[in-house]
Design an enzyme around this catalytic site. Structure first.
Site, PDB file in Angstrom:
ATOM      1  N   ASP A  81     119.422  -4.361 -29.625  1.00  0.00           N
ATOM      2  CA  ASP A  81     119.465  -2.906 -29.809  1.00  0.00           C
ATOM      3  C   ASP A  81     118.063  -2.276 -29.815  1.00  0.00           C
ATOM      4  OD1 ASP A  81     121.809  -4.254 -30.696  1.00  0.00           O
ATOM      5  OD2 ASP A  81     122.460  -2.478 -31.770  1.00  0.00           O
ATOM      6  N   GLU A 111     122.231   1.250 -27.551  1.00  0.00           N
ATOM      7  CA  GLU A 111     123.055   2.161 -28.359  1.00  0.00           C
ATOM      8  C   GLU A 111     122.287   2.930 -29.422  1.00  0.00           C
ATOM      9  OE1 GLU A 111     125.994   0.817 -31.024  1.00  0.00           O
ATOM     10  OE2 GLU A 111     124.531  -0.171 -32.296  1.00  0.00           O
ATOM     11  N   ASN A 112     121.055   2.500 -29.750  1.00  0.00           N
ATOM     12  CA  ASN A 112     120.260   3.217 -30.761  1.00  0.00           C
ATOM     13  C   ASN A 112     118.968   3.766 -30.180  1.00  0.00           C
ATOM     14  OD1 ASN A 112     121.409   0.502 -32.385  1.00  0.00           O
ATOM     15  ND2 ASN A 112     121.878   2.469 -33.310  1.00  0.00           N
ATOM     16  N   HIS A 123     127.749   3.179 -31.346  1.00  0.00           N
ATOM     17  CA  HIS A 123     126.950   4.413 -31.334  1.00  0.00           C
ATOM     18  C   HIS A 123     126.895   5.085 -29.966  1.00  0.00           C
ATOM     19  CE1 HIS A 123     125.582   4.496 -35.433  1.00  0.00           C
ATOM     20  NE2 HIS A 123     125.282   3.206 -35.373  1.00  0.00           N
ATOM     21  N   HIS A 174     129.491  -6.849 -29.334  1.00  0.00           N
ATOM     22  CA  HIS A 174     128.905  -5.936 -30.314  1.00  0.00           C
ATOM     23  C   HIS A 174     129.805  -5.944 -31.548  1.00  0.00           C
ATOM     24  CE1 HIS A 174     126.036  -2.716 -31.099  1.00  0.00           C
ATOM     25  NE2 HIS A 174     127.010  -2.105 -31.739  1.00  0.00           N
ATOM     26  N   HIS A 187     124.415  -5.497 -32.685  1.00  0.00           N
ATOM     27  CA  HIS A 187     124.904  -4.557 -33.711  1.00  0.00           C
ATOM     28  C   HIS A 187     124.261  -4.747 -35.078  1.00  0.00           C
ATOM     29  CE1 HIS A 187     127.459  -1.778 -35.908  1.00  0.00           C
ATOM     30  NE2 HIS A 187     127.816  -2.738 -36.745  1.00  0.00           N
ATOM     31  N   HIS A 207     121.248  -5.864 -35.770  1.00  0.00           N
ATOM     32  CA  HIS A 207     119.802  -5.646 -35.675  1.00  0.00           C
ATOM     33  C   HIS A 207     119.002  -6.767 -36.326  1.00  0.00           C
ATOM     34  CE1 HIS A 207     120.271  -0.982 -35.120  1.00  0.00           C
ATOM     35  NE2 HIS A 207     121.165  -1.682 -34.435  1.00  0.00           N
TER      36      HIS A 207
HETATM   37 FE   LIG Z   1     122.761  -0.976 -33.120  1.00  0.00          FE
HETATM   38 FE   LIG Z   2     126.336  -0.888 -33.333  1.00  0.00          FE
END
Ligand SMILES: [Fe+2]
Ligand SMILES: [Fe+2]
Length: 279
Positions: free
Chosen positions: A9, A40-41, A69, A152, A177, A179
């Site tokens: 991520d 996604e982030n 996200h 994820h 997901h 991290h």
């Molecule tokens: Fe994430």
């Molecule tokens: Fe996530």
């Protein structure tokens, strides 16, 4: 052999900058053929925008995966149908904008990428990821044996189960997901490379990429708090997987966990006609 780099991520501007500046280096210095990142982030820590997707693709990323996200930035919703290289989890119910898998041509043959989301401690609950991916893998294997899966999900058990479920049928299953990188990189008996969580590309002095003080306030006060993306040194987390393109099976997996070192830009030379101080 095809060498695929997967990066976890990407967190906000610090993560984007590190990934964008590092992709070419991975390709030239480490012989990486194909790059996948989870984005996604990447927009301020929440979601991804069309511009950020384009920036990542232009930097040399082949496919951007995502997760829960993916919907956080409104403009991404119509964009998902226009950019097949940006994936959302495949197990959203029909009809949902976008796609959860892609097959791309490369000089070393076709590469498929699938993005699937777990259901344990995840919102919203999606279709059964095991049943959905089972059908998708059988479809993709008609086209290529080189199949890379980003699972994820929150729990290690769901991600390990997914890896075992797909062992021998896909090249790699790598989790995202949380991290937080796990140290269980391995090749399963059937030949599928596995890593429970890739980790993140973002500020290392943080709580999952966010400012430490803000997160501590959340835990200390139990009140909603805005969590800014942290600053400081950035770590790149992920894995490099070598795959036999004929069988689609993994030959090697190597975890990546290293600090991003920005390229030093030398100061501009002084202009020839620059005024010199009167002596
Ligand atoms: Fe994430
Ligand atoms: Fe996530």
């Amino acid at each position: 052999m095809i060498r695929i780099l997967f990066l976890g991520d990407v967190i906000g501007e610090p993560g984007r900058k590190a990934v964008i500046e590092s992709v070419r280096k991975f390709k030239t210095e480490r012989g990486v053929d194909f790059v996948i990142v989870n984005g996604e982030n990447s927009a301020g820590g929440r979601g991804i925008t069309p511009k950020i997707t384009i920036d990542l693709l232009r930097a040399g990323v082949a496919v951007v995966t995502s997760g829960d996200h993916i919907w956080d930035q409104k403009e991404i919703v119509p964009y998902l149908d226009t950019e097949p290289r940006l994936l959302r989890p495949i197990n959203y119910p029909d009809p949902t904008p976008g796609h959860g898998s892609i097959v791309l041509d490369t000089p070393k043959g076709k590469v498929a990428v699938v993005n699937v989301q777990g259901r344990t401690f995840m919102q919203p609950p999606l279709e059964n990821p095991f049943l959905v991916i089972d059908l998708e893998i059988e479809r993709l294997r008609q086209e290529t044996r080189v199949i890379f899966v980003d699972v994820h999900a929150e729990t290690t058990s769901e991600k390990i189960a997914m890896g075992r479920f797909l062992d021998g049928r896909v090249s790699a299953v790598i989790g995202t997901h949380t991290h937080t990188q796990t140290a269980d990189d391995q090749i399963f008996p059937g030949g599928t490379a596995f890593l429970c969580d890739a980790g993140m590309c973002g500020p290392s002095e943080s709580v999952l990429g966010r400012e430490i003080g803000a997160i501590l306030q959340r835990f200390l006060t139990s009140r909603p708090i805005i969590y800014p993306v942290a600053r400081g040194p950035v770590k790149l987390h992920g894995a490099v997987v070598d795959i036999d393109e004929a069988t689609g099976l993994a030959m090697r997996i190597e975890r990546i966990a290293e600090f991003f070192e920005p390229v030093e830009v030398p100061p501009a030379p002084a202009a020839e006609n620059a005024a010199t101080p009167a002596s």
